[in-house]
Design a protein around this motif. Structure first.
Motif, short mmCIF file in Angstrom:
data_model
loop_
_atom_site.label_atom_id
_atom_site.label_comp_id
_atom_site.label_asym_id
_atom_site.label_seq_id
_atom_site.Cartn_x
_atom_site.Cartn_y
_atom_site.Cartn_z
N ASP A 218 0.64 -1.02 0.09
CA ASP A 218 -0.09 0.05 -0.07
C ASP A 218 0.87 1.24 0.06
O ASP A 218 1.51 1.61 0.81
CB ASP A 218 -0.88 0.05 1.25
CG ASP A 218 -2.12 0.99 1.10
OD1 ASP A 218 -1.79 2.08 0.37
OD2 ASP A 218 -3.12 0.72 1.53
N ARG B 175 -9.33 0.86 7.78
CA ARG B 175 -9.67 0.47 6.57
C ARG B 175 -10.63 -0.78 7.00
O ARG B 175 -11.64 -0.99 6.34
CB ARG B 175 -8.51 -0.36 5.93
CG ARG B 175 -7.59 0.69 5.21
CD ARG B 175 -8.04 1.76 4.30
NE ARG B 175 -7.32 2.32 3.31
CZ ARG B 175 -7.69 3.53 2.74
NH1 ARG B 175 -8.79 3.99 2.83
NH2 ARG B 175 -6.71 4.09 2.09
N THR B 176 -10.41 -1.16 8.28
CA THR B 176 -11.20 -2.26 8.62
C THR B 176 -12.59 -1.83 9.06
O THR B 176 -13.85 -2.32 8.62
CB THR B 176 -10.74 -3.24 9.71
OG1 THR B 176 -9.58 -3.72 9.42
CG2 THR B 176 -11.78 -4.25 10.48
N GLY C 95 -9.04 3.83 -2.29
CA GLY C 95 -8.86 2.54 -1.55
C GLY C 95 -9.81 2.36 -0.24
O GLY C 95 -9.20 1.49 0.40
N THR C 96 -10.93 3.19 -0.15
CA THR C 96 -11.65 2.98 0.90
C THR C 96 -12.01 1.44 1.27
O THR C 96 -12.44 0.68 0.35
CB THR C 96 -12.70 3.81 0.77
OG1 THR C 96 -12.35 5.16 0.87
CG2 THR C 96 -13.71 3.71 2.01
N SER C 97 -11.82 0.95 2.45
CA SER C 97 -12.38 -0.43 2.91
C SER C 97 -11.45 -1.58 2.42
O SER C 97 -11.96 -2.43 2.55
CB SER C 97 -14.11 -0.63 2.50
OG SER C 97 -14.05 -0.95 1.28
N GLU C 98 -10.29 -1.39 1.76
CA GLU C 98 -9.62 -2.23 1.24
C GLU C 98 -8.43 -2.76 2.27
O GLU C 98 -7.64 -1.67 2.56
CB GLU C 98 -8.87 -1.97 -0.13
CG GLU C 98 -9.73 -1.62 -1.21
CD GLU C 98 -8.96 -1.37 -2.33
OE1 GLU C 98 -7.70 -1.23 -2.54
OE2 GLU C 98 -9.76 -0.89 -3.43
N ALA D 107 -14.68 -0.99 5.84
CA ALA D 107 -15.36 -2.04 5.29
C ALA D 107 -16.53 -2.41 6.02
O ALA D 107 -17.47 -2.98 5.40
CB ALA D 107 -14.26 -3.28 5.18
N CYS E 5 -4.42 0.08 9.35
CA CYS E 5 -5.44 -1.16 9.44
C CYS E 5 -6.79 -1.14 9.98
O CYS E 5 -7.86 -1.59 9.36
CB CYS E 5 -4.67 -2.43 9.73
SG CYS E 5 -5.54 -4.05 9.61
N GLN F 37 -3.37 -6.62 3.21
CA GLN F 37 -3.02 -8.16 3.33
C GLN F 37 -1.62 -8.70 3.00
O GLN F 37 -1.24 -8.21 2.06
CB GLN F 37 -4.02 -8.99 2.91
CG GLN F 37 -5.27 -8.99 3.25
CD GLN F 37 -5.79 -9.16 4.73
OE1 GLN F 37 -5.12 -10.09 5.50
NE2 GLN F 37 -6.44 -8.51 5.47
#
Length: 528
Positions: free
Chosen positions: A81, A201-202, A283-286, A205, A198, A289
């Motif tokens: 990222d 982003r979590t 890149g919202t909610s990605e 999501a 993280c 990993q």
């Protein structure tokens, strides 16, 4: 009580001249055998560390084949990222705690310079005086006279017992300890930024999932209301559908509040004002990993290289040197003293006088009633406290590694199971919907299937976020992420210019940090 003897001069304790003569004779004998008192520091050993195999590290899955995506010192790049990469770099330079740690390195450099100056003459004193006087003689002329005097004194205490060498040793350890604490903050910033990133982003999501499920439940509510108005269904189905829909909507404000708090926390780390970060609009909610990169260090060395463990060890080394500094006060101090003076008056025919003197000086605190001996014990007790603190730091480091490793492994085992559970829940909802339309099942089966799907989807996203969180925690526990900071200045250009205008730092602010391979001064290992 001090006993001081200067060659060619007098003893300051005339009541016991024999003692002074004996001390002087003993000193003359010892001058040929200069030594450094106090313990020589050796790296402490832990009985369990060498046999430690890494605990849950052994249960980690092997790294994926192929070339490594990023070097271990920049582990966050494995997450792939670019926004995260920029934020980590910004935090490692702009965070106020990092900036303070950099300034403490400058302070330690100055302290090291103070300790080093003790090797040179400690007393350098110059004085001058001008006196004017007059006298009126009875029956004679008045007269005035001017008297001028100047003197210079110098004193140099010989580092006979290693007192100043131990002081330099302590300051040197303090300097490297300040760098280790700076490294530790580099590790902490990388881990905290990655963790908050993280989390954001979590949460994004989870908000998306909640809204999608709310839309799905709203359609079911509309169908139930339409059937109720047509007299096909009872009001019970409508109220149950409405309750489930409103309950799902109610989770969204709570998630959005936690999301904003996480955004504020990340902004604070970056020394920005509270609020969402513009860079994160894409890149919202990605959720990032990655797999675990290759671990090349053996478990024992993995812990010893951690900056917080190195800082604890260096603090222990500095305290060991302070024992020697205190122990040196138990012995006589020997100094070389010298002075020169000149005096003259304005009277005609008066002579100019030049005086000088040179010789050794001995000062020995003999009758201190245990003050100096107990001062050594104080430093020794502090050393033992720091030793226990070092052992505790090692144990906590091992625990962090084991906790993060087992969390990463077990969370990784959950993800595929939950992914299959989401598929099963989605299939269950599809079947329940079809059966409801065909009159083979009541509406409560549809509501139950929707509730299970929402819960499983939310749990899957949360677990995926936890997997990355555990990966970040594992890299932090292994102490990775401080090495790139050694290639950057400890303080920024603007701060350096401001400080150089205020004080003469003589290039100390621009001096680069030691390379990553030179993490600390050479410390011998303790032999078993």
């Amino acid at each position: 009580m001090n006993c001081e003897h200067r060659a060619g001069w007098i003893c300051r304790i005339p009541a016991i001249p024999s003692f002074c003569r004996a001390a002087t004779a003993a000193t003359a004998v010892l001058l040929g055998a200069c030594t450094t008192v106090g313990p020589d520091f050796e790296r402490p050993r832990s009985s369990w560390l060498d046999a430690w195999s890494g605990g849950s590290l052994q249960s980690l899955p092997p790294a994926t084949g192929g070339p490594r995506s990023a070097p271990y010192p920049e582990w966050w790049r494995n997450l792939g990222d670019p926004v995260l990469d920029r934020l980590v770099l910004e935090a490692q330079q702009a965070n106020p705690n990092v900036r303070i740690a950099g300034l403490r390195i400058m302070e330690a450099r100055a302290q090291l310079g103070i300790a080093g100056s003790a090797r040179f003459p400690q007393v350098q004193q110059a004085s001058a005086q001008l006196l004017r006087g007059g006298e009126q003689r009875f029956g004679g002329p008045d007269f005035t006279a001017v008297t001028l005097g100047a003197a210079f004194q110098v004193g140099w205490e010989i580092d006979f017992w290693g007192k100043f060498r131990r002081g330099i040793e302590a300051a040197d350890a303090g300097y490297f300890a300040s760098i280790a604490r700076y490294d530790d903050l580099q590790v902490l910033m990388a881990a905290q930024v990655a963790s908050l990133y993280c989390s954001i982003r979590t949460l994004e999501a989870r908000v998306v999932i909640a809204r999608k499920n709310a839309e799905l439940q709203k359609r079911s509510l509309d169908i139930a209301q339409s059937l109720f108005r047509g007299g096909t269904e009872s009001e019970l189905d409508v109220q149950q559908a409405n309750a489930q829909y409103l309950g799902t909507l109610a989770t969204i404000p709570q998630l959005e509040a936690v999301l904003r708090q996480a955004q504020n926390a990340l902004g604070t780390l970056l020394a920005r004002t509270p609020g969402p970060l513009v860079e994160m609009n894409a890149g919202t909610s990605e959720i990032p990993q990655a797999t675990l990169d290759v671990i090349v260090d053996v478990p024992a060395e993995l812990l010893r290289r951690r900056p917080d463990v190195r800082a604890a060890e260096l603090q222990l080394a500095g305290q060991s040197a302070l024992i020697g500094v205190s122990a040196a006060d138990l012995y006589p101090s020997i100094s070389l003293l010298g002075s020169v003076g000149l005096s003259a008056t304005s009277l005609n025919g008066s002579p100019r006088t030049l005086t000088w003197g040179a010789g050794p000086s001995l000062v020995w605190n003999v009758f201190d009633y245990g003050r100096l001996a107990n001062a050594v014990l104080v430093q020794d007790a502090r050393f033992q406290q720091l030793y226990e603190q070092y052992q505790d730091t090692l144990l906590r480091a091992a625990r962090e590694v084991d906790d993060a490793a087992v969390g990463f492994v077990k969370t990784g085992e959950q993800v595929p199971l939950l992914a299959d559970a989401v598929k099963a829940a989605q299939r269950s909802l599809d079947i329940a919907t079809i059966q409801y339309r065909e009159g083979l099942a009541d509406f409560s089966r549809v509501l139950d299937a929707q509730r299970v799907l929402f819960g499983q989807q939310d749990l899957l996203v949360t677990t995926r976020g936890n997997l990355t969180q555990n990966l970040v925690a594992l890299y932090k526990a292994m102490g990775g992420g401080w090495e790139p900071g050694r290639n950057r200045p400890a303080i920024d250009d603007a701060t350096r210019e401001t400080m150089e205008k205020r004080s003469n730092w003589k290039g100390l602010l621009a001096e680069p940090l030691p390379a990553a391979d030179d993490a600390q001064p050479a410390i011998p290992d303790r032999q078993p």
